[in-house]
Design an enzyme around this catalytic site. Structure first.
Site, PDB file in Angstrom:
ATOM      1  N   GLU A 175       0.861  -1.189   0.000  1.00 57.46           N
ATOM      2  CA  GLU A 175       0.000   0.000   0.000  1.00 57.46           C
ATOM      3  C   GLU A 175       0.892   1.232   0.000  1.00 57.46           C
ATOM      4  O   GLU A 175       1.780   1.373   0.842  1.00 57.46           O
ATOM      5  CB  GLU A 175      -0.923  -0.019   1.225  1.00 57.46           C
ATOM      6  CG  GLU A 175      -1.852   1.175   1.251  1.00 57.46           C
ATOM      7  CD  GLU A 175      -3.141   0.935   2.030  1.00 57.46           C
ATOM      8  OE1 GLU A 175      -3.446  -0.231   2.349  1.00 57.46           O
ATOM      9  OE2 GLU A 175      -3.849   1.920   2.306  1.00 57.46           O
ATOM     10  N   ARG A 176       0.652   2.094  -0.960  1.00 57.07           N
ATOM     11  CA  ARG A 176       1.490   3.299  -1.147  1.00 57.07           C
ATOM     12  C   ARG A 176       2.950   2.919  -1.385  1.00 57.07           C
ATOM     13  O   ARG A 176       3.863   3.620  -0.949  1.00 57.07           O
ATOM     14  CB  ARG A 176       1.381   4.252   0.041  1.00 57.07           C
ATOM     15  CG  ARG A 176      -0.025   4.563   0.487  1.00 57.07           C
ATOM     16  CD  ARG A 176      -0.905   5.012  -0.653  1.00 57.07           C
ATOM     17  NE  ARG A 176      -2.271   5.297  -0.218  1.00 57.07           N
ATOM     18  CZ  ARG A 176      -3.245   5.605  -1.062  1.00 57.07           C
ATOM     19  NH1 ARG A 176      -3.027   5.646  -2.366  1.00 57.07           N
ATOM     20  NH2 ARG A 176      -4.446   5.870  -0.614  1.00 57.07           N
ATOM     21  N   ASN A 218      -3.275  -1.626   7.615  1.00 61.92           N
ATOM     22  CA  ASN A 218      -4.603  -2.081   7.190  1.00 61.92           C
ATOM     23  C   ASN A 218      -4.499  -3.604   7.097  1.00 61.92           C
ATOM     24  O   ASN A 218      -3.921  -4.138   6.158  1.00 61.92           O
ATOM     25  CB  ASN A 218      -4.984  -1.507   5.816  1.00 61.92           C
ATOM     26  CG  ASN A 218      -5.241  -0.013   5.901  1.00 61.92           C
ATOM     27  OD1 ASN A 218      -5.724   0.496   6.911  1.00 61.92           O
ATOM     28  ND2 ASN A 218      -4.917   0.706   4.833  1.00 61.92           N
ATOM     29  N   LYS A 297      -3.832  -0.029  13.938  1.00 61.82           N
ATOM     30  CA  LYS A 297      -4.611   1.075  13.361  1.00 61.82           C
ATOM     31  C   LYS A 297      -6.064   0.734  13.672  1.00 61.82           C
ATOM     32  O   LYS A 297      -6.598  -0.235  13.122  1.00 61.82           O
ATOM     33  CB  LYS A 297      -4.368   1.133  11.852  1.00 61.82           C
ATOM     34  CG  LYS A 297      -5.272   2.091  11.079  1.00 61.82           C
ATOM     35  CD  LYS A 297      -4.867   2.136   9.602  1.00 61.82           C
ATOM     36  CE  LYS A 297      -5.785   3.034   8.788  1.00 61.82           C
ATOM     37  NZ  LYS A 297      -5.363   3.150   7.377  1.00 61.82           N
ATOM     38  N   GLU A 301     -10.204   4.699   8.974  1.00 63.94           N
ATOM     39  CA  GLU A 301     -10.358   4.307   7.568  1.00 63.94           C
ATOM     40  C   GLU A 301     -10.876   2.873   7.450  1.00 63.94           C
ATOM     41  O   GLU A 301     -10.376   2.068   6.662  1.00 63.94           O
ATOM     42  CB  GLU A 301      -9.033   4.491   6.827  1.00 63.94           C
ATOM     43  CG  GLU A 301      -8.571   5.942   6.841  1.00 63.94           C
ATOM     44  CD  GLU A 301      -7.289   6.222   6.067  1.00 63.94           C
ATOM     45  OE1 GLU A 301      -6.503   5.286   5.872  1.00 63.94           O
ATOM     46  OE2 GLU A 301      -7.096   7.387   5.665  1.00 63.94           O
ATOM     47  N   LYS A 375       1.192  10.712  13.620  1.00 65.79           N
ATOM     48  CA  LYS A 375       1.738  11.257  12.370  1.00 65.79           C
ATOM     49  C   LYS A 375       2.247  12.672  12.631  1.00 65.79           C
ATOM     50  O   LYS A 375       1.641  13.413  13.397  1.00 65.79           O
ATOM     51  CB  LYS A 375       0.667  11.302  11.284  1.00 65.79           C
ATOM     52  CG  LYS A 375       0.331   9.933  10.716  1.00 65.79           C
ATOM     53  CD  LYS A 375      -0.464  10.023   9.419  1.00 65.79           C
ATOM     54  CE  LYS A 375      -0.833   8.614   8.950  1.00 65.79           C
ATOM     55  NZ  LYS A 375      -1.473   8.575   7.634  1.00 65.79           N
ATOM     56  N   ASP A 380      -2.157  14.364   6.923  1.00 67.49           N
ATOM     57  CA  ASP A 380      -1.740  13.063   6.402  1.00 67.49           C
ATOM     58  C   ASP A 380      -0.524  13.191   5.486  1.00 67.49           C
ATOM     59  O   ASP A 380      -0.671  13.085   4.266  1.00 67.49           O
ATOM     60  CB  ASP A 380      -2.921  12.449   5.632  1.00 67.49           C
ATOM     61  CG  ASP A 380      -2.707  10.972   5.352  1.00 67.49           C
ATOM     62  OD1 ASP A 380      -1.664  10.442   5.754  1.00 67.49           O
ATOM     63  OD2 ASP A 380      -3.595  10.362   4.725  1.00 67.49           O
ATOM     64  N   GLU A 402       5.537   9.601  13.758  1.00 63.63           N
ATOM     65  CA  GLU A 402       5.540   8.793  12.529  1.00 63.63           C
ATOM     66  C   GLU A 402       5.799   9.679  11.320  1.00 63.63           C
ATOM     67  O   GLU A 402       5.110  10.664  11.090  1.00 63.63           O
ATOM     68  CB  GLU A 402       4.181   8.082  12.390  1.00 63.63           C
ATOM     69  CG  GLU A 402       4.106   7.140  11.207  1.00 63.63           C
ATOM     70  CD  GLU A 402       2.751   6.418  11.094  1.00 63.63           C
ATOM     71  OE1 GLU A 402       2.278   5.860  12.099  1.00 63.63           O
ATOM     72  OE2 GLU A 402       2.173   6.430   9.990  1.00 63.63           O
ATOM     73  N   GLU A 408       4.275   8.958  -0.758  1.00 65.72           N
ATOM     74  CA  GLU A 408       2.883   8.954  -1.207  1.00 65.72           C
ATOM     75  C   GLU A 408       2.461  10.299  -1.803  1.00 65.72           C
ATOM     76  O   GLU A 408       1.928  10.360  -2.896  1.00 65.72           O
ATOM     77  CB  GLU A 408       1.967   8.576  -0.033  1.00 65.72           C
ATOM     78  CG  GLU A 408       0.497   8.653  -0.389  1.00 65.72           C
ATOM     79  CD  GLU A 408      -0.423   8.205   0.730  1.00 65.72           C
ATOM     80  OE1 GLU A 408       0.069   7.838   1.820  1.00 65.72           O
ATOM     81  OE2 GLU A 408      -1.651   8.214   0.509  1.00 65.72           O
ATOM     82  N   GLU A 528       7.337  21.326  -3.405  1.00 72.72           N
ATOM     83  CA  GLU A 528       6.280  22.156  -2.805  1.00 72.72           C
ATOM     84  C   GLU A 528       5.876  23.277  -3.764  1.00 72.72           C
ATOM     85  O   GLU A 528       4.695  23.600  -3.906  1.00 72.72           O
ATOM     86  CB  GLU A 528       6.809  22.746  -1.495  1.00 72.72           C
ATOM     87  CG  GLU A 528       5.819  23.645  -0.784  1.00 72.72           C
ATOM     88  CD  GLU A 528       6.410  24.235   0.501  1.00 72.72           C
ATOM     89  OE1 GLU A 528       7.646  24.401   0.594  1.00 72.72           O
ATOM     90  OE2 GLU A 528       5.624  24.527   1.417  1.00 72.72           O
TER      91      GLU A 528
HETATM   92  C1  GCV Z   1      -2.179   2.427   5.298  1.00 71.08           C
HETATM   93  C2  GCV Z   1      -3.286   7.462   4.257  1.00 71.08           C
HETATM   94  C3  GCV Z   1      -2.944   6.539   3.120  1.00 71.08           C
HETATM   95  C4  GCV Z   1      -3.423   5.130   3.400  1.00 71.08           C
HETATM   96  C5  GCV Z   1      -2.793   4.674   4.728  1.00 71.08           C
HETATM   97  C6  GCV Z   1      -3.220   5.637   5.809  1.00 71.08           C
HETATM   98  C7  GCV Z   1      -2.612   5.304   7.157  1.00 71.08           C
HETATM   99  O1  GCV Z   1      -4.657   7.659   4.340  1.00 71.08           O
HETATM  100  O2  GCV Z   1      -3.482   7.041   1.932  1.00 71.08           O
HETATM  101  O3  GCV Z   1      -3.028   4.312   2.331  1.00 71.08           O
HETATM  102  O4  GCV Z   1      -3.201   3.368   5.044  1.00 71.08           O
HETATM  103  O5  GCV Z   1      -2.800   6.936   5.467  1.00 71.08           O
HETATM  104  O6  GCV Z   1      -1.646   5.947   7.516  1.00 71.08           O
HETATM  105  O7  GCV Z   1      -3.120   4.429   7.837  1.00 71.08           O
END
Ligand code: GCV
Length: 695
Positions: A175-176, A218, A297, A301, A375, A380, A402, A408, A528
């Site tokens: 993912e990403r 996830n 997590k 989401e 984070k 995000d 984090e 991404e 940026e």
């Molecule tokens: C792993 C963002 C990303 C998701 C990621 C999420 C997270 O939303 O787009 O892909 O999911 O962050 O940090 O949990």
């Protein structure tokens, strides 16, 4: 303290010697200075075998010799303090320090009378000391060197992999991920390419990282089972990374007691659930004695969490923490909790507020071994965000910060974007003002026992590990900053350039160094400039997040809006007239961000909705700033591309890969420039003061 010993005989560590994979910052040539000498390794301990094997391999390659005992006259001594008595150079160094080296994972480095000595209290420290000598190269063997003490600022320095075992229909396998498939998993199971896993551990150890999470936060159905019937797959990875001082962590689903345990509930206060976690965790430690812990997590989401049972996130985290505590494990509980089904018409809900609103009231209610992973920004991982106010709000909670090494929102490893300057700003930020503690201080804790630094990895099974060869520098810099947040991005880039390119260039990368600094030092700010302006964020294509789409997220449930209209743009997050987010900061920032007069320009549209004619500190209006920065950003990329055409990294294939990616970066930057400029020109009707073409 040494890590628990493994089931493998550590004294026979095999050093991965990979062909078909780029060596990154450990090409064989970087061991030349060590390998050409007489080396003595003294002491026992889980990682001493690795140090010995590294030294042996280096000597075999470069003509030196590994001495067997302290009776000879070595050029380099790598000794545990317990064994320092076996040779005069180490004995004297230790005596000069009052009998103990430097504590957990640390090392002393000194050179006297022609002998370079690394002294450590534990074998992890010895390994880090070895890699320090590798970084120094010949310099480690030149002149005299008074004793230097090196210790990691934080005990926990972790990379999270968002890797799935199965290929996800939308996200791919990682993912990403922008570097191919997972280095751990393939075709629904372990890759079995354990040499590569070990090579990865070796690269990480050379930066100072000491933990990895091997699956996505996830947690899908197959990956859930890594906790139970597929635990052997995790144990196999742990065996490979252990010789390099790296512990394995696992992302687990909060709903595991239901998914895996057949219980009717995952309520963290239900005795059956607590019991299930305790029993399951015991089995994990039976298989992996040095297992690091869980990453969760929850309520985020779509991932399950304690809200379903009317419980708090402290209740959730503590149940897992209690299960881990008898074994010394930790749970990293993520603070990334927000409503991703927001009604875009609702102007009162502000996603930026969510983490603080959920977690700040829970300060002091988390167990000691529960680490709240925050984070670095409130949204995000955008190119520009303020520091998350949660970092200043929970003095009685262990916090980890984090970061996102995977790019991404910063060019997806198709664009050059050296992120260390951004991280350095974040880590050096003083949430209580210039004289108070910094973000790095909060993460590392007073004695290194804070939650530490965590980052999402950018690695995959790509030949260069990171897709874009220059993105290796981000991985390298993260590890080094996690070890010592005071390090400077430009100096880290030099380290990375020297290790990666100097051996092929006969020791001095010369003009290449200048080119890489020109390309990379300012690349985050260049990125940026040609993307979302003044801290407003997003404006990316929904879903995959690559390339521009100014309104892509504007009318969606994700809480990521810019509110541009014909008069102005930006999100009013003030207490006076907006969402009140500024009030989540302590002074001085609550006041600095609240006032248009003091809010830093680069965050203007993050905190305020302003007219296009608003004048910035450099005298430009907001609309003119948007035009100017977008034209400038593209020019900067074009210049990088020109510079790279003339560069010689000593590797034609790498040169070609970077060139091809710079072509794409330029194409994409032009697309960003034209879409953003056209969008704001059409909204505002204000022409470019310099008369440039806006489509
Ligand atoms: C792993 C963002 C990303 C998701 C990621 C999420 C997270 O939303 O787009 O892909 O999911 O962050 O940090 O949990």
């Amino acid at each position: 303290m040494d890590q628990p010993s493994s089931s493998r005989p550590e004294e026979h560590v095999s050093i991965p010697d990979l062909t078909g994979v780029h060596p990154a910052w450990l090409p064989p040539g970087v061991f030349r200075a060590i390998g050409a000498r007489r080396v003595l390794v003294l002491g026992d301990g889980p990682l001493t075998g690795t140090v010995r094997a590294e030294a042996e391999q280096a000597c075999a390659r470069h003509g030196g010799a590994l001495e067997q005992d302290g009776t000879g006259s070595p050029d380099l001594v790598l000794a545990l303090s317990a064994a320092a008595g076996q040779t005069p150079a180490a004995r004297e160094l230790l005596a000069g320090q009052g009998g103990s080296a430097v504590g957990e994972e640390g090392y002393l480095l000194a050179r006297r009378d022609g002998v370079t000595v690394v002294l450590a209290d534990d074998s992890a420290g010895l390994l880090y000391g070895l890699f320090h000598v590798v970084r120094l190269g010949e310099e480690a063997f030149t002149g005299e060197r008074p004793a230097e003490r090196h210790r990691p600022a934080a005990r926990r320095r972790m990379l999270d992999h968002w890797d799935n075992i199965d290929v996800h229909p939308v996200m791919g396998q990682v993912e990403r991920g922008y570097s191919g498939g997972s280095i751990f998993w393939r075709d629904g199971g372990p890759r079995g390419d354990l040499a590569r896993v070990r090579a990865y551990a070796r690269l990480l150890a050379a930066t100072g990282v000491n933990a990895v999470t091997v699956n996505n936060v996830n947690v899908h159905a197959t990956e859930s089972r890594l906790l139970t019937d597929r635990l052997g797959d995790v144990a196999a990875i742990a065996d490979e990374v252990r010789p390099y001082g790296i512990r394995v962590h696992l992302s687990v689903s909060f709903a595991s007691p239901i998914r895996l345990g057949g219980l009717p509930t995952a309520d963290p206060l239900d005795e059956r659930v607590r019991e299930w976690w305790a029993r399951t965790t015991e089995q994990v430690y039976a298989a992996i004695p040095d297992f690091g812990g869980y990453v969760v997590k929850a309520d985020s989401e779509g991932q399950p969490g304690p809200f379903a049972y009317g419980r708090s996130h402290a209740d959730g985290a503590n149940t897992l923490a209690d299960a881990l505590a008898p074994f010394g494990g930790v749970v990293h509980w993520r603070a990334f909790v927000y409503n991703h089904r927001q009604d875009w018409r609702d102007r009162s809900t502000d996603r930026a507020r969510a983490a603080y609103d959920h977690f700040a009231p829970l300060d002091g209610r988390f167990r000691d071994n529960a680490i709240l992973q925050v984070k670095h920004g409130p949204m995000d991982f955008q190119t520009r965000e303020p520091v998350s106010p949660v970092i200043a709000a929970m003095p009685s909670t262990r916090l980890a910060v984090e970061l996102q090494v995977t790019q991404e929102y910063t060019g997806q490893q198709r664009h050059v974007c050296y992120l260390a300057p951004m991280w350095k700003e974040v880590l050096g930020f003083g949430p209580w003002g210039a004289d108070g503690r910094t973000v790095a201080d909060v993460a590392t804790g007073a004695s290194g026992d804070g939650g530490g630094l965590v980052a999402v990895s950018n690695v995959g099974d790509d030949f260069y590990w990171t897709g874009h060869p220059l993105a290796q520098a981000n991985l390298y810099a993260f590890g080094r900053l996690a070890w010592d947040p005071r390090l400077e991005p430009a100096a880290l880039l030099d380290e990375w350039i020297d290790l990666t390119f100097a051996p092929a260039a006969g020791g001095d990368p010369g003009p290449l160094r200048r080119t890489l600094h020109a390309l990379m030092d300012g690349s985050w700010r260049t990125y940026e400039r040609y993307t979302a302006p003044l801290g407003v964020g997003f404006m990316v294509r929904p879903g995959h997040h690559y390339g521009p789409d100014v309104d892509g997220y504007e009318y969606t449930p994700w809480g990521t809006y810019h509110f541009a209209d014909r008069d102005g743009a930006g999100v009013d997050r003030t207490r006076a007239s907006g969402t009140g987010f500024t009030g989540q900061y302590p002074r001085p920032w609550s006041e600095v961000y609240e006032s248009l007069g003091t809010c830093p320009d680069e965050l203007l549209l993050f905190f305020h909705h302003v007219p296009y004619g608003h004048v910035l500190r450099d005298g430009a209006t907001v609309i003119q700033h948007i035009y100017d920065t977008h034209f400038a950003g593209v020019e900067e990329v074009a210049e990088s591309r020109r510079l790279w055409e003339r560069a010689d990294p000593g590797d034609p294939a790498l040169h070609a890969r970077v060139k091809e990616l710079l072509d794409e970066q330029l194409r994409c930057a032009e697309e960003w420039r034209d879409q953003v400029n056209a969008y704001f020109f059409r909204r505002s009707g204000v022409p470019d003061a310099r008369g440039r073409r806006i489509p």
